[in-house]
Enzyme design. Sequence first.
Site, PDB file in Angstrom:
ATOM      1  CE1 TYR A 194      -6.820   0.477   1.988  1.00 33.31           C
ATOM      2  CE2 TYR A 194      -7.866   0.098  -0.143  1.00 33.31           C
ATOM      3  CZ  TYR A 194      -6.816  -0.083   0.719  1.00 33.31           C
ATOM      4  OH  TYR A 194      -5.736  -0.840   0.321  1.00 33.31           O
ATOM      5  CE1 TYR A 237      -7.337   4.154   4.428  1.00 33.32           C
ATOM      6  CE2 TYR A 237      -6.493   2.535   5.988  1.00 33.32           C
ATOM      7  CZ  TYR A 237      -6.300   3.391   4.912  1.00 33.32           C
ATOM      8  OH  TYR A 237      -5.058   3.489   4.339  1.00 33.32           O
ATOM      9  CD  GLU A 255      -8.821  -1.093  -3.896  1.00 37.08           C
ATOM     10  OE1 GLU A 255      -8.566  -1.550  -2.760  1.00 37.08           O
ATOM     11  OE2 GLU A 255      -8.198  -0.126  -4.365  1.00 37.08           O
ATOM     12  CG  ASP A 265      -2.215   0.749   0.987  1.00 39.87           C
ATOM     13  OD1 ASP A 265      -2.650   0.853  -0.174  1.00 39.87           O
ATOM     14  OD2 ASP A 265      -2.802   1.238   1.974  1.00 39.87           O
ATOM     15  CB  CYS A 312      -8.562   3.345  -4.412  1.00 38.40           C
ATOM     16  SG  CYS A 312      -7.175   3.391  -3.270  1.00 38.40           S
TER      17      CYS A 312
END
Length: 223
Positions: free
Chosen positions: A141, A166, A208, A46, A137
Amino acid sequence: MNKNFSEQLRSRAGRIWRAIEDHAFLRELHAGTLPMNRFTHFILQDYVYLLDFAQVLCQGGAKSPNLETLELFARHAVGAVEVERSFHASFGKTLGLTRKQLDAVPKGPITQAYIGHLQSVARSGSLGELVAAVLPCYWIYGEVGRRLYRSRPQRPKIYREWIETYAGEPFWRPVREQIQLMNTIGAAAGSREKKLMTEHFVLSSRYEFMFWDQAYRLESWPL
């Protein structure tokens, strides 16, 4: 009542999003039982993904039709570099990794492919296509953070902190901005552009899923 365009996109990728929700990486993260080497693999990939992602956002700024949209992309790109990289650097420190070690990490196969997809859309696609490609993205998340926030693990502390990041409002604010931008663009888009935006959104959603899977499998290049 007709769904707005972002809801249509999410519906089209629904099977993929459900598979993400049920992935062993996230189930074990939520339970606090995920092996730390798998989490470390995820954090490292990441981290190296973020610089390229920020550059893609800058290309969104270059395609912007007005100052408001340009400001949004510029702000989000800075956030990806400053906020996210410092966040991962702090996690790296917790995991015993220096900034130099983080910057030396090679991109894994899925990381490279995902970035290549985003860069291709950013180079040759419309602004709407770019937003559709980057939106999973943001959105996935945020949804993962919200879903795991309830009954989040107290240990390891790093898992709890990741979930809280998140799930929090500072992360969700840009998520909502990108969703709103997608709805605005989608409302004015023709059928061909909507088809392309849908294809990009679904493919990014697949990447993802594969990004989580890459970390869980500790996948790297075979040669």
